[in-house]
Every structure is written in C-alpha cells, then in structure tokens.
Design a protein around this motif. Structure first.
Motif, PDB file in Angstrom:
ATOM      1  N   LEU A 178      87.661  72.790  30.408  1.00 19.02           N
ATOM      2  CA  LEU A 178      88.077  71.439  30.768  1.00 19.02           C
ATOM      3  C   LEU A 178      87.185  70.211  30.845  1.00 19.02           C
ATOM      4  O   LEU A 178      87.303  69.194  30.225  1.00 19.02           O
ATOM      5  N   LEU A 179      85.984  70.541  31.361  1.00 20.20           N
ATOM      6  CA  LEU A 179      84.981  69.536  31.468  1.00 20.20           C
ATOM      7  C   LEU A 179      84.418  69.274  30.202  1.00 20.20           C
ATOM      8  O   LEU A 179      84.032  68.022  29.855  1.00 20.20           O
ATOM      9  N   LYS A 222      83.719  65.403  25.628  1.00 15.29           N
ATOM     10  CA  LYS A 222      83.947  64.912  24.342  1.00 15.29           C
ATOM     11  C   LYS A 222      84.898  63.901  24.246  1.00 15.29           C
ATOM     12  O   LYS A 222      84.739  62.975  23.508  1.00 15.29           O
ATOM     13  N   ALA A 223      86.120  63.663  25.174  1.00 14.22           N
ATOM     14  CA  ALA A 223      86.761  62.761  25.287  1.00 14.22           C
ATOM     15  C   ALA A 223      86.125  61.422  25.439  1.00 14.22           C
ATOM     16  O   ALA A 223      86.349  60.469  25.210  1.00 14.22           O
ATOM     17  N   TYR A 224      85.253  61.733  26.508  1.00 14.36           N
ATOM     18  CA  TYR A 224      84.617  60.442  27.090  1.00 14.36           C
ATOM     19  C   TYR A 224      83.600  59.936  26.234  1.00 14.36           C
ATOM     20  O   TYR A 224      83.069  58.895  26.097  1.00 14.36           O
ATOM     21  N   GLN A 225      83.008  60.830  25.474  1.00 14.00           N
ATOM     22  CA  GLN A 225      82.086  60.342  24.275  1.00 14.00           C
ATOM     23  C   GLN A 225      82.886  59.583  23.164  1.00 14.00           C
ATOM     24  O   GLN A 225      82.442  58.531  22.815  1.00 14.00           O
ATOM     25  N   ARG A 226      83.966  59.892  23.007  1.00 15.03           N
ATOM     26  CA  ARG A 226      84.935  59.340  21.747  1.00 15.03           C
ATOM     27  C   ARG A 226      85.135  57.861  22.699  1.00 15.03           C
ATOM     28  O   ARG A 226      84.927  56.584  21.940  1.00 15.03           O
ATOM     29  N   GLN A 261      80.891  57.157  33.403  1.00 20.10           N
ATOM     30  CA  GLN A 261      81.965  58.436  33.546  1.00 20.10           C
ATOM     31  C   GLN A 261      81.428  59.525  32.742  1.00 20.10           C
ATOM     32  O   GLN A 261      81.514  60.663  33.167  1.00 20.10           O
ATOM     33  N   LEU A 262      81.082  59.438  31.443  1.00 13.99           N
ATOM     34  CA  LEU A 262      80.698  60.494  30.729  1.00 13.99           C
ATOM     35  C   LEU A 262      79.344  61.236  31.258  1.00 13.99           C
ATOM     36  O   LEU A 262      79.485  62.421  31.522  1.00 13.99           O
ATOM     37  N   VAL A 274      89.242  53.962  33.449  1.00 10.58           N
ATOM     38  CA  VAL A 274      88.109  54.778  34.172  1.00 10.58           C
ATOM     39  C   VAL A 274      88.682  55.347  35.372  1.00 10.58           C
ATOM     40  O   VAL A 274      88.850  56.562  35.360  1.00 10.58           O
ATOM     41  N   ASN A 275      89.602  54.386  36.071  1.00 13.70           N
ATOM     42  CA  ASN A 275      90.176  55.111  37.253  1.00 13.70           C
ATOM     43  C   ASN A 275      91.131  55.953  37.004  1.00 13.70           C
ATOM     44  O   ASN A 275      91.261  57.242  37.668  1.00 13.70           O
TER      45      ASN A 275
END
Length: 521
Positions: A232-233, A238-242, A267-268, A469-470
């Motif tokens: 999951l993390l 990967k989603a936060y990198q995008r 956040q990443l 982000v929240n």
C-alpha cells in the motif's frame, strides 16, 4: 490266609508304606492350605488402599459464553478436530513453518524432555510392585594375631613367645529376593500420583506446543499484514511521485506557487519513511519466526507473497468443553489427582510394612570345594515394621498432603475461570473488531470519494494543493487503519482458537505423545 510280605526289618511292607504316604499327603495338604490362606489374606489386605478416592472438584460453569450471543455457528473443521488448527487459514507456507516448529523448537524439546522424566517416574513406580532380586559374589581375606605375649615365669624371670599371624580366606556367593507387599495401597497410591503427574506433564507439553504454535501463527499473519501495508505504501509513493511531477510542471508553468511543490515533496518523503520503518518491523517478525522453528535469524528468510490469509470461521462450542479441550486445565486437574493420591501415600505410613525376603548361596574357606552341598546356606522369612511413636511426624505429613490438595483444587478452579475469561475476551474482541472494520470500511470509501473530488478540483484550479495533501493523508491513514484492523482480527482469531484448546482433547493423555526433535536419536 497268606501272611503279608515281610520287609527287610521283618515289618510287613503294607504297614510301612501306606501310613507314611497318607501322612505325607496330609502334611502337604495342610501346608498348601496354609500357604493359600496366607496368600488370600495378603491379597484381601492388598485390595484396600488408604486415602480418599479422586472426585473431580466442582467448578463454576455456565450453559453458554456470554459474548457468544449472536455468534455465527460454524461447522467444526476437520483440521480443528485433528489438532491441526493452523490449517484453517489455508496457507501452505504457514503449514510448513508449523511443522518445522514441531520438529525443531528448543523450548518444545525442553518440555518434551520433562515429560520423558515424568514418564520414567511412572515406570519406576510400577517396578515397586515386583520383587527385587540381587546377587553377591565376594572373596574375604582376614588376619589375626602376629604379636608377642608372655607365656609364663621361670625362677622369677618372665618367659615370652610370639604368635604367628593367622590369615584366612572365605569365598561366598549368594542370591537374595525381597518383596514388599502393598497391603495398604501405598505403592498403588504412589503409582496413581506419578501417573497423574505424568499426564499433567503431557498436558504441559501440549500447552507449550499450542502456545508456541499460536505465537508462530500470529507472527506470520502480522508479517503478511506488514507486507500488505508495504504494498500500500509503495503504491502511495508512486502516486505521490506522480503528484509531485504534476505539481512541479504546474509550478514551472507559473500556475501554482512553490509551496505546493514543497508540500508534495514533504508528503512523498514522509510516506517513503513510513515504508522504510516497516522493514524494521518485518525483520523483527522474521527473526522471531526463525527462532521459533529452531534456526538462527541469519539462516532464515521469508519471501513476500501477494495474499493475506482470510479470517476463518471458528467453532466456539460450550464452556464445559474447555475442561477437556484446554491442556492447561487438564494439567491443573491432573495435579489435583496427584495431590489426592499423595494423601493416601502419607496415610499409609500409619500402618505396618510387610516384606518377604529370602536368600541363599554358598560360603566356604576354600576355592576347591566352594560350590558344594555342605557349604550351602539359606534364609527365608517375612518381616513386619511400623512406627510406634514419631512425635506427630506422620500426622504433619498427612496435613501437608491435605493442604497441598486444597491448593491444587484452588489452582484448578482459578485456571478454569481464567480459561472462561480468555474465551469471553477474544469473542468480544472479534465482535468489536468486526463492527469497527465495517465502519472503517465506510470511512475509507468516503475518503476515497473525497480524494477523487479534491483531485479534480485541484486540476481545475479551484483549490490549493494543501487541501489535496490533507485528503490524501486521510485516505492513506484510513487504508492503513483498515489493514491494522484486519491484522487484529486475524490475531484475535488465533488467540480464540488457542483459548478453546486448539483442537486438543484430554483423551490424548491416554496415549504416549510422540515428538521428533532435530538432533535427537
């Protein structure tokens, strides 16, 4: 009439043979009857055993578990009935690990050795019912004299002489038999106590095995939950990198401020740190599993899999079943049996002991005619022995045995109560986790929907990145909370199965529990 035949001494043969034969038969019959009577008396006395006979103590009980109200009944699985309860989780790798634990765990090997000690004590108690036979062969060399002495006086002058030392040898060979008759049941009560202690040790062994198996299964399931959290993390990273690349592109185009980029990068990196932290937790669980199966942590590695075992349906049963299915309760009751028999052992000291003994052999001063009829000797006879006065020692020992019995009864009842409490605790725990999981799933669904809406609004430029982000943090937190609840439910199910006895049955104490330990012949 023809005269009767005359014997060598002029006595008719009929008058010599017939009376002596009748006399020998009569004597033999009387002796035989005497021995039979003595044996019958001994057997009739041996049929009694002093001390109370065992009765199971009364314990607090109820018809059903309080927290089982509304519990979904499940058909008992074959695995649970056969004791292989871990197979309920349907994981082949878990099954292999438990088998390795059964064969290689050193704590289990220690408990198995303690059981073998208790089993040997029972064999020793059984041996007390049989005669003891001993043999003795010896050579003795003895001397006497060799000093000077005064033999008289002559004209007032004492005359002395010397004695030559006399050395003698004696050779002996004998065989002795001793047999203690168990008139008052002391040996039988001791055997009863040792047998109950052996059964308690066997139940302790089963309890240790169940506890270690439970620890292994819990560690394995938690490790699989950590693997799922890691996936999951990793997906979130990967989603936060995008998202970071998108935010950087928007910043370079002058659409968003630099603060959005720093928030996305924060956040990443925070999520990457959480993923790294899981590696430490997973390593700890992996090391614990290695030690449980008897391997150094450096020699064991558990690869990741893409599947987490499902929660099984656990058949609960009724509270009274715990008395037979929990090894710790069975062990506590066997200790009550042993303590009860111990009272009889101590009370038997009030009565006399009867020992039958016999010995015979050859004794001679020379080696040549050592084994010959003139040098034979023998002895046989019973002996009664009892204590006439001891100042109250026997009574004090009986009181100690009775107090020890009362203590084991209290311990047994407390163990039963603790067993009921554990089952109730895990039942309510599973029910609470189930309801909590349902609510948490609803919260996750709402968080995912909120994230989808917020991301669309951010792409449309109507909100800042801080809102995104929240919501992303909230969604990830809800995902991880749901996974933690899933792990807690799996752990609670293992604990419930162990609290129910893990499929173990007290009737297994009638069999010799076998165990193979690595390194043992």
């Amino acid at each position: 009439m023809r005269p009767a035949p005359v014997g060598a001494r002029g006595t008719p043969q009929s008058s010599v043979r017939e009376p002596s034969t009748a006399h020998s038969f009569a004597s033999g019959a009387r002796a035989c009857k005497g021995r039979v009577a003595l044996l019958a008396i001994a057997l009739s006395l041996g049929a009694c055993a002093v001390g109370p006979d065992y009765q199971r103590p009364q314990v607090a009980d109820s018809v059903a578990f309080k927290q089982a109200a509304g519990w979904k009944p499940a058909t008992p699985a074959d695995a649970l009935q056969q004791g292989e309860w871990w197979k309920l989780y349907g994981d082949e790798q878990l099954n292999q690990l438990v088998e390795r634990l059964n064969a290689g765990n050193q704590t289990l090997a220690s408990a198995e050795a303690q059981y073998r000690q208790a089993r040997a004590l029972v064999r020793g108690a059984r041996a007390s019912f049989f005669p003891t036979i001993g043999a003795d062969v010896g050579v003795t060399r003895a001397g006497q004299g060799g000093g000077s002495n005064t033999i008289g006086t002559s004209d007032g002058i004492s005359v002395s002489g010397s004695n030559a030392s006399r050395v003698s040898k004696s050779y002996s060979a004998s065989l002795g038999v001793s047999w203690e008759l168990d008139l008052w049941g002391r040996l039988r009560r001791q055997l009863e106590a040792d047998s109950a202690s052996r059964d308690a040790s066997a139940a302790d062994l089963a309890g240790v095995r169940l506890s270690l198996q439970s620890e292994l299964v819990q560690s394995y399931l938690q490790l699989r939950i950590l693997d799922e959290q890691k996936r999951l993390l990793d997906a979130s990273v990967k989603a936060y990198q995008r998202s970071l690349r998108l935010t950087e592109n928007q910043y370079n185009a002058g659409i968003v401020p630099k603060s959005d980029v720093t928030q996305a990068r924060t956040q990443l990196k925070s999520t990457e740190a959480q993923a790294i932290d899981l590696e430490y937790q997973r390593a700890q669980l992996e090391h614990a599993i290695a030690v449980l199966i008897g391997l150094p942590p450096a020699e064991f590695e558990l690869a990741e899999v893409e599947q987490v075992p499902e929660l099984p349906a656990v058949p609960v049963g009724v509270p009274s079943a715990l008395l037979e299915r929990r090894p710790d309760i069975a062990a506590a009751e066997r200790r009550v049996i042993a303590a009860n028999a111990g009272i009889g052992v101590e009370k038997a000291a009030y009565y006399p002991d009867l020992v039958l003994s016999a010995s015979g052999g050859y004794r001679s001063g020379g080696l040549d005619d050592w084994i010959s009829a003139p040098n034979r000797f023998w002895s046989i006879g019973p002996s009664f022995a009892m204590t006439l006065f001891d100042g109250g020692i026997i009574r004090s020992r009986v009181e100690q045995a009775e107090a020890s019995y009362d203590q084991t009864v209290a311990d047994y009842r407390q163990t039963v109560l603790e067993g009921f409490r554990e089952v109730e605790d895990y039942l309510v725990q599973l029910q609470v986790f189930e309801r909590e999981g349902m609510v948490q799933q609803e919260a996750l669904d709402a968080a995912r929907e909120s994230l989808r809406l917020i991301e669309n609004q951010y792409k449309a430029g109507t909100i800042d990145y801080n809102s995104v982000v929240n919501v992303q943090t909230s969604a990830l937190s809800n995902e991880r909370t749901l996974l933690s609840l899933r792990g807690s439910r799996l752990t609670a199910s293992v604990q419930l199965i162990a609290a129910l006895g893990g499929g173990w049955d007290a009737r297994q104490l009638q069999e010799e529990p076998a165990m193979q330990v690595s390194g043992k012949k």
